[in-house]
Design an enzyme around this catalytic site. Structure first.
Site, short mmCIF file in Angstrom:
data_model
loop_
_atom_site.label_atom_id
_atom_site.label_comp_id
_atom_site.label_asym_id
_atom_site.label_seq_id
_atom_site.Cartn_x
_atom_site.Cartn_y
_atom_site.Cartn_z
N GLY A 121 1.05 -1.07 0.06
CA GLY A 121 0.15 0.24 0.50
C GLY A 121 0.81 0.90 0.03
N GLU B 48 3.95 -6.56 1.88
CA GLU B 48 3.11 -6.94 0.42
C GLU B 48 3.72 -5.65 -0.58
OE1 GLU B 48 0.12 -10.58 1.57
OE2 GLU B 48 -0.12 -8.35 1.34
N PRO B 49 4.86 -5.26 -0.87
CA PRO B 49 4.56 -3.55 -1.52
C PRO B 49 4.33 -4.33 -3.34
CG PRO B 49 7.21 -4.34 -0.73
CD PRO B 49 6.22 -5.63 0.15
N CYS C 294 -11.26 5.08 -27.99
CA CYS C 294 -12.91 5.67 -28.17
C CYS C 294 -13.87 5.86 -26.98
CB CYS C 294 -13.63 4.45 -29.27
SG CYS C 294 -13.15 4.83 -30.49
N TYR D 149 0.54 -1.48 -12.35
CA TYR D 149 -0.04 -1.72 -12.84
C TYR D 149 -1.01 -0.85 -13.82
CZ TYR D 149 -1.02 -2.59 -8.32
OH TYR D 149 -1.13 -3.11 -6.77
C1 LIG Z 1 -3.03 -5.21 -3.81
C2 LIG Z 1 -2.21 -5.60 -3.29
C3 LIG Z 1 -1.00 -5.33 -2.39
C4 LIG Z 1 -0.29 -3.75 -2.66
O1 LIG Z 1 -0.08 -3.35 -2.79
P1 LIG Z 1 0.59 -1.72 -3.35
O2 LIG Z 1 -0.51 -0.76 -3.37
O3 LIG Z 1 0.77 -1.94 -5.00
O4 LIG Z 1 1.47 -2.08 -2.75
C5 LIG Z 1 -0.20 -5.87 -1.03
N1 LIG Z 1 -1.70 -6.74 -0.52
C6 LIG Z 1 -2.75 -7.19 -1.23
C7 LIG Z 1 -3.87 -7.52 -0.79
C8 LIG Z 1 -3.24 -6.95 -2.38
O5 LIG Z 1 -4.41 -6.68 -2.72
#
Ligand SMILES: *Cc1c(COP(=O)(O)O)cnc(C)c1O
Length: 419
Positions: free
Chosen positions: A242, A280-281, A349, A378
């Site tokens: 996040g 989890e970046p 379009c 993304y």
């Molecule tokens: C999307 C997601 C992430 C990564 O989020 P970022 O904002 O891209 O860092 C990590 N964990 C889970 C469960 C997610 O859905």
């Protein structure tokens, strides 16, 4: 004076004397000639450096901690492979991402499987692959796993908890608030935890939370720790991803060190000292290492000055989905003054197919190269075939050499699935 927007490109990005942008030693006009445009170009060295920065920041401060890359932010096998080579695990959502992670050579024990609507088939792929952790999001995940996991083995699971944290980001990428479709409120989570603890084939490893995406203030991300602690003591806590990325000069996301400090501070205050911590970046891991290279196809000086490029929402949905702001440069004319306010539009379009509005540029001409920095996250993920668009290649640049790691889609590819 160097062009101010160079700051948004990977470190070491330079400008040749003729005004051409040079990334990782590669002139962008050469890249465009060899691979065509649009192209997503990744500075491989910068990508590796960021992975190492994350790993070092976390593991130098806490032994029992690890980084898993959120694959969905840039699900190209070559990118996953870089993460694996740099010592990270992979977070995946969906069967295809599990298969991609395996192709990238990840140790299955380092796979973390997510999803709010996992199918039986996807869970079967996860169990058969030997995924280390499946993050359970609902009762039905548990029903399915109990059917799938062979007796005598135990699938490690985390329970996804809604921490009740409202982050200061676009509503479409908030995920930690009550009412989110992801995870369970603490009351519901408690019931599911008890059920998992009684299961002969599930190993209740711990808890997971993910507050949102593009969150600039790490205190909001760290705020997930206390609500998790209230659910009890477990061996593993996964605090999600996040952290915000820098798209424009005015974006000031926390540094990786500041982010890790905030999380570890909250962990020290609330979570068991010997628990394993996972982060989890996704976005902040990959965004800054890449840019998208387009060619200007038309310039229309009318009610506005429309600079239209050969891509758009086919390769970048971030602008249309939640008004992500980008910057851009004319990559062959870096020495020239910005003289005009323009709107950069795509070729699709939809009136919503606007990449950047407004933007100041030198007077753009057909054939100019336009480079949009900070497009690692993304973009490849959500690329699509709208208007018969061929999804662009991913090009790795390193030490003056460029190579495609994903080729451009061909016209034939577009009809490959016709039966
Ligand atoms: C999307 C997601 C992430 C990564 O989020 P970022 O904002 O891209 O860092 C990590 N964990 C889970 C469960 C997610 O859905």
């Amino acid at each position: 004076m160097p062009h101010p927007l160079l700051d948004l490109f990977p470190a070491g990005t330079a400008v040749d004397p003729d005004g051409t942008l040079v990334v990782a030693g590669c002139r962008v006009d050469d890249v465009a000639r060899e691979f065509g445009t649009p192209a997503i170009v990744v500075d491989e060295g910068a990508l590796r450096a960021r992975a190492r920065e994350y790993r070092t920041a976390l593991t130098s401060r806490r032994q029992n901690a690890r980084v898993v890359f959120a694959s969905k932010a840039f699900p190209a096998t070559a990118v996953q492979r870089v993460m694996v080579e740099e010592g990270l695990g992979l977070d995946v959502a969906g069967g295809g991402e599990i298969l991609g992670a395996l192709r990238a050579g990840v140790d299955p024990a380092l796979i973390v499987v997510h999803g709010n609507a996992k199918t039986t088939e996807e869970l079967r792929i996860a169990v058969e692959a030997g995924a280390g952790l499946v993050v359970v999001d609902n009762e039905d995940d548990v029903d399915r796993l109990e059917q799938l996991v062979p007796r005598g083995s135990a699938q490690g699971v985390l329970v996804r908890v809604i921490p009740g944290v409202v982050s200061s980001t676009h509503p479409h990428v908030q995920t930690g608030q009550v009412g989110s479709k992801f995870g369970l409120t603490p009351t519901a989570a408690r019931r599911l935890i008890a059920r998992i603890e009684a299961s002969p084939v599930l190993d209740m490893r711990g808890l997971h939370a993910h507050v949102g995406s593009q969150v600039m203030d790490p205190a909001e991300l760290a705020a997930a720790a206390a609500p998790l602690a209230a659910l009890g003591s477990f061996p593993v806590y996964d605090l999600g991803g996040g952290l915000g990325a820098r798209y424009t000069l005015s974006d000031r996301p926390a540094s990786v060190d500041e982010y890790v400090d905030a999380l570890l501070g909250a962990a020290a205050a609330h979570l068991p000292a010997d628990a394993e911590l996972i982060i989890e970046p996704g976005r902040s891991m990959v965004n800054g290492s890449a840019f998208t290279l387009y060619t200007v196809t038309t310039v229309k000086r009318d009610a506005r000055t429309f600079v239209a490029v050969d891509g758009g929402m086919g390769d970048n949905l971030e602008a249309a989905l939640f008004q992500q702001r980008y910057e851009a440069v004319l990559a062959g004319r870096m020495h020239e003054e910005d003289t005009e306010e323009v709107v950069v539009v795509g070729r699709h379009c939809e009136s919503g197919d606007v990449l950047i509005d407004p933007l100041r540029l030198p007077a753009a001409r057909v054939g100019d190269l336009l480079a949009v920095p900070a497009t690692g996250a993304y973009t490849h993920t959500m690329a699509n075939n709208y208007n018969g668009y061929r999804r662009p290649p991913v090009v790795f640049a390193r030490d003056g050499a460029a190579r495609a790691v994903v080729r451009r889609e061909t016209w034939a590819d577009l009809f490959d699935r016709d039966v």
